[in-house]
Design an enzyme around this catalytic site. Structure first.
Site, PDB file in Angstrom:
ATOM      1  N   ASP A  59     -10.636  11.014  -5.100  1.00 16.06           N
ATOM      2  CA  ASP A  59     -10.973  10.226  -4.002  1.00 16.06           C
ATOM      3  C   ASP A  59     -11.731  11.314  -3.198  1.00 16.06           C
ATOM      4  O   ASP A  59     -12.252  12.415  -3.233  1.00 16.06           O
ATOM      5  CB  ASP A  59     -10.010   9.321  -3.373  1.00 16.06           C
ATOM      6  N   HIS A  78     -10.507   6.931   2.991  1.00 18.77           N
ATOM      7  CA  HIS A  78     -10.641   6.242   2.015  1.00 18.77           C
ATOM      8  C   HIS A  78      -9.410   6.838   0.876  1.00 18.77           C
ATOM      9  O   HIS A  78      -8.591   5.917   0.466  1.00 18.77           O
ATOM     10  CB  HIS A  78     -11.905   6.116   1.270  1.00 18.77           C
ATOM     11  N   SER A 133     -11.622  -1.005  -4.092  1.00 14.06           N
ATOM     12  CA  SER A 133     -10.986   0.414  -3.833  1.00 14.06           C
ATOM     13  C   SER A 133      -9.323   0.245  -3.514  1.00 14.06           C
ATOM     14  O   SER A 133      -8.701   1.037  -3.850  1.00 14.06           O
ATOM     15  CB  SER A 133     -11.708   0.753  -2.826  1.00 14.06           C
TER      16      SER A 133
END
Ligand SMILES: *[C@@H]1O[C@H](CO)[C@@H](O)[C@H](O)[C@H]1NC(C)=O
Ligand SMILES: *[C@@H]1O[C@H](CO)[C@@H](O)[C@H](O)[C@H]1NC(C)=O
Ligand SMILES: *[C@@H]1O[C@H](CO)[C@@H](O)[C@H](O)[C@H]1NC(C)=O
Ligand SMILES: *[C@@H]1O[C@H](CO)[C@@H](O)[C@H](O)[C@H]1NC(C)=O
Ligand SMILES: *[C@@H]1O[C@H](CO)[C@@H](O)[C@H](O)[C@H]1NC(C)=O
Length: 779
Positions: free
Chosen positions: A152, A225, A557
């Site tokens: 990520d 994220h 996600s």
């Protein structure tokens, strides 16, 4: 010794081939790009250092002979050496160099690099896991010792979610490292974050150097994220969590004692990465010894699997026992948008939770209408009733009425008509100029109203905390518009947000943005079910980066790391389960019912959703611990899948390096997936030719058990099962059966098919699979 021999052979070849290409290079356009070079395994060295040296030497040869005109000549241009899930390397090549490489013996194929992008307080207890009292958490010891690799945007290691207090030692098999860099040293790794690495070469070759004043050249997370995903998969319980006073409680990831290994391969504010950095991250994670990979990444062009290095890498990762969980994509609700569709990965759709952060609109006539926002009611004009205007009625010029109606920019609005008012804007995805409407056009607040395109699907829009702001569904937008049209001096206010559990709508619903099946034609059409499973992915509260302890985020996600964490818990309880067994357990025990006991609906429409949207349903980890039976798959099954797809020997060779022979007449319908897709063309419908499937179930309980089959027929079809009863015992752990789906004489069917299910039960376990009967003609 082998290395020496190879070296000599290859040098001779280099000289031979180079002379052919010296002419070509002067005429070739300048401009190199990164390629992933796939090497045949039989030509290769077994040792990764020797491989690296060999690849560098190939490159040096190619460059000396072919690249006089290259501007970066002399730089080391091998970006990554792949070893474990992919045999080869990535490098920057001119077109002439690429053509030259492709012809070298031992080079199977070259793939150009592509760009890929990033596609909880409430979710664990909504899913039946709470810090106290869940058998799965207890039996798995909260996932202790299982390693989740998170590929990520990196990590913000200081968050309480990543505390290692009281955690057990790093597993002996762990081979990873804590790579240091800007604002990241070895003390950032601990017994929770056991390793961290970053992969940047492909990215910088594609987009130029990162800006070192606003991105960290290290595993530290600029974007947020990666931190969010890691804490959703494996965050420690931290309390009090919550943000803006909303969604308060204890935040806990799915597998709170699992280890986290960080692989930063997505960069910059937009969270974008290159194929070769991602393949390098997968390769390294498998080499380091992770059990699970969490991959919340999409943005792929629809390549056939044999032309997609990520499909090849995941094939090999899963074959080495790694449970690979990937996001389905955020391109819903349109059909045919699902990503990460290989049959060996677990593809995760996003669902809503039973929590709503509700900031209603109160109209001048007292009507209260539901909205979603973190608005706290404190700011300028906080709770005052304000004059209300529709942005489409406040355009500076009728030629830009549409641009004004969606609040595209302040310049499209007549300031005299919006100043000091609440402005109703039509929602368009990924518009972000609402600040501008307040700052420059002087709006007192904004109501963001969905149009029919997004229907009733809502996500929390962060950033407007003290400015009156709320997002409403299409029905509420219509009600507000009607009120404006019917009222001489329309007015409204936005009430401060409250956390509602349960929310005003049934839960779960499939999130409006969650990508839908069926598979697009590029992947061979609707031959198998994707997504596989659903997990919460709307307004998920988890660890943030930078100044934010917690952040709300929405997306597949956010759904993917829920399944990664559940995979880790199941792996801790059942260390011998294959990735397919883990997926099967999650799928066959999932629920297709919402909290009103009706089939899960689609958030945008409120209408019954199908397995093309939710897969097998919402995963229930507690039930997945004891599935009774699993549809297992191993290396041969995935290999047969490639044969069943009709790939040529050459195409299969990129997955399988050894000699192989496809069995005759191997069919996709017989692949041992825990789901069934029956394809009918109109001819088959008319003649009522059935579609058959064979499957093998494996018992994962001890002792003798007898299971009976039952079915829910898709409308217009009849399912039969042969034999209808299966008995398993310690000497007979596996049993085969045949499913037949026969048309009832209908000549038409709904566009995306009819759906039903096959259920095996011994009275204690319910092993349920979705069945979709669908029309091949529409794909
Ligand atoms: C190695 O594999 C390549 C491609 O699969 C094949 O063309 C070649 O003949 C093989 N070489 C040897 C020595 O087995
Ligand atoms: C957890 O396990 C322990 C012993 O292993 C047992 O005493 C306890 O009752 C279990 N708790 C739950 C909630 O299952
Ligand atoms: C790098 O980022 C800083 C801060 O955002 C900015 O001021 C600067 O112009 C950027 N540099 C380049 C080369 O883009
Ligand atoms: C209005 O929006 C459309 C669609 O985004 C855009 O193509 C057009 O250029 C905009 N109009 C103006 C005047 O900017
Ligand atoms: C399975 O079917 C047999 C025969 O109909 C029946 O006797 C038995 O009770 C069934 N078992 C279960 C668990 O439903």
């Amino acid at each position: 010794m082998i290395w020496e021999k190879m070296g000599t052979d290859k040098l001779v070849l280099l000289l031979m081939l180079a002379s052919m290409f010296l002419v070509a290079v002067t005429a070739a356009p300048i401009g190199s790009q990164t390629y992933i070079v796939h090497m045949a395994k039989n030509m290769s060295h077994t040792d990764i250092m020797a491989k690296g040296a060999w690849y560098n030497e190939i490159m040096q040869g190619a460059k000396t002979l072919l690249s006089e005109t290259e501007e970066d000549d002399g730089k080391d241009c091998v970006h990554h050496v792949f070893d474990k899930v992919f045999n080869g390397f990535s490098a920057r090549l001119t077109p002439a160099q690429a053509a030259y490489m492709e012809k070298l013996p031992g080079v199977l194929k070259l793939y150009p690099n592509e760009v890929h992008t990033v596609s909880t307080t409430r979710s664990p207890s909504f899913l039946g896991l709470t810090a106290t009292g869940a058998a799965l958490l207890n039996e798995s010891n909260y996932g202790e010792g299982v390693i989740i690799g998170v590929i990520d945007t990196g990590i913000w290691p200081e968050r309480p979610s990543f505390s290692d207090v009281g955690l057990g030692p790093i597993p002996a098999k762990w081979k990873g490292i804590c790579e240091t860099g800007v604002a990241f040293d070895t003390t950032q790794c601990n017994l929770k974050i056991i390793g961290a690495r970053y992969f940047l070469k492909g990215n910088e070759a594609m987009f130029g150097p990162i800006n070192d004043t606003n991105e960290y050249r290290s595993p530290r997370d600029l974007n947020g994220h990666g931190t969010h995903c890691a804490s959703t998969a494996a965050g420690r319980a931290s309390s009090p969590a919550g943000k803006y006073g909303l969604a308060e409680g204890t935040a806990m990831g799915m597998a709170p004692k699992a280890k986290i290994a960080v692989y930063k391969a997505l960069w910059r504010a937009e969270g974008a990465g290159s194929t070769d950095d991602l393949v390098a991250a997968i390769d390294q994670a498998v080499l380091d010894g992770v059990d699970v990979i969490s991959f919340s990444i999409g943005g792929f062009s629809q390549l056939e699997f044999h032309s997609n290095p990520i499909a090849i890498a995941t094939y090999n990762a899963v074959n080495q026992g790694v449970f690979f969980s990937a996001s389905a994509g955020n391109d819903g609700p349109s059909a045919g948008t699902v990503e990460n569709v290989t049959p060996w990965v677990t593809t995760v759709a996003a669902a809503t939770q039973d929590r709503d952060l509700n900031a209603p609109v109160e109209l001048g006539d007292g009507t209260k209408l539901s909205g979603r926002s973190p608005f706290d009611g404190t700011g300028l004009n906080g709770n005052l009733i304000l004059p209300l205007v529709y942005a489409g009625d406040a355009a500076i010029d009728s030629s830009v009425a549409w641009n004004a109606s969606v609040c595209q920019a302040a310049d499209f609005l007549d300031v005299t008509l919006v100043q000091g008012r609440l402005v109703l804007c039509d929602y368009v995805p990924s518009w972000t100029s609402y600040y501008d409407i307040v700052a420059r056009a002087g709006a007192a607040g904004i109501i963001l109203g969905n149009t029919p395109a997004s229907g009733e699907a809502l996500t929390l829009t962060e950033g407007f905390l003290s400015t009156p702001f709320t997002r409403v569904g299409n029905a509420v937008r219509i009600a507000i518009t009607n009120y404006i049209r019917a009222t001489a001096a329309p007015a409204a206010r936005i009430l401060p947000a409250m956390t509602l559990i349960p929310g005003p709508k049934p839960a779960p619903q499939v999130a409006g943005f969650s990508s839908r099946g069926p598979l697009s034609v590029a992947y061979g059409g609707a031959q198998w079910l994707k997504p596989d499973i659903s997990a919460p992915g709307v307004d998920i509260l988890a660890a943030g980066n930078g100044q934010e302890d917690y952040a709300f985020m929405s997306g597949t996600s956010m759904a993917c790391p829920h399944i990664s964490g559940m995979g880790a818990l199941l792996k801790a309880v059942h260390p011998n389960w294959s990735p397919a067994a883990i997926r099967s357990a999650l799928m066959t025990t999932a629920t297709v019912l919402d909290n009103t006991q009706l089939t899960i609906t689609a958030e945008e429409s409120g209408l019954t959703a199908s397995p093309w949207a939710f897969g097998a349903g919402l995963a229930l980890p507690e039930r997945a611990m004891t599935p009774g039976l699993v549809y297992d798959m191993g290396h041969d099954d995935y290999f047969f899948f490639l044969c069943a797809l009709g790939y040529t020997t050459e195409q299969i060779q990129v997955f399988e390096h050894g000699p192989f022979t496809c069995p005759p007449q191997v069919r996709v319908q017989d692949m041992n997936l825990p789901s069934f897709v029956a394809l009918f063309d109109s001819l088959r419908l008319a003649t009522q030719t059935p579609v058959t499937f064979t499957r093998t179930l494996t018992s994962v309980t001890t002792g003798v058990s007898t299971y009976n089959a039952s079915v829910v027929n898709p409308q217009g079809f009849t399912i039969s099962i042969d034999p209808p009863t299966l008995t398993f015992s310690p000497t007979q752990l596996m049993q085969r059966f045949v499913v037949t789906v026969t048309p009832d004489g209908t000549t038409s069917m709904p566009q995306y098919g009819s759906h039903g299910s096959v259920i095996w039960t011994d009275g204690h376990h319910y092993v349920q699979s979705p069945v979709v009967a669908t029309n091949v003609d529409v794909w």
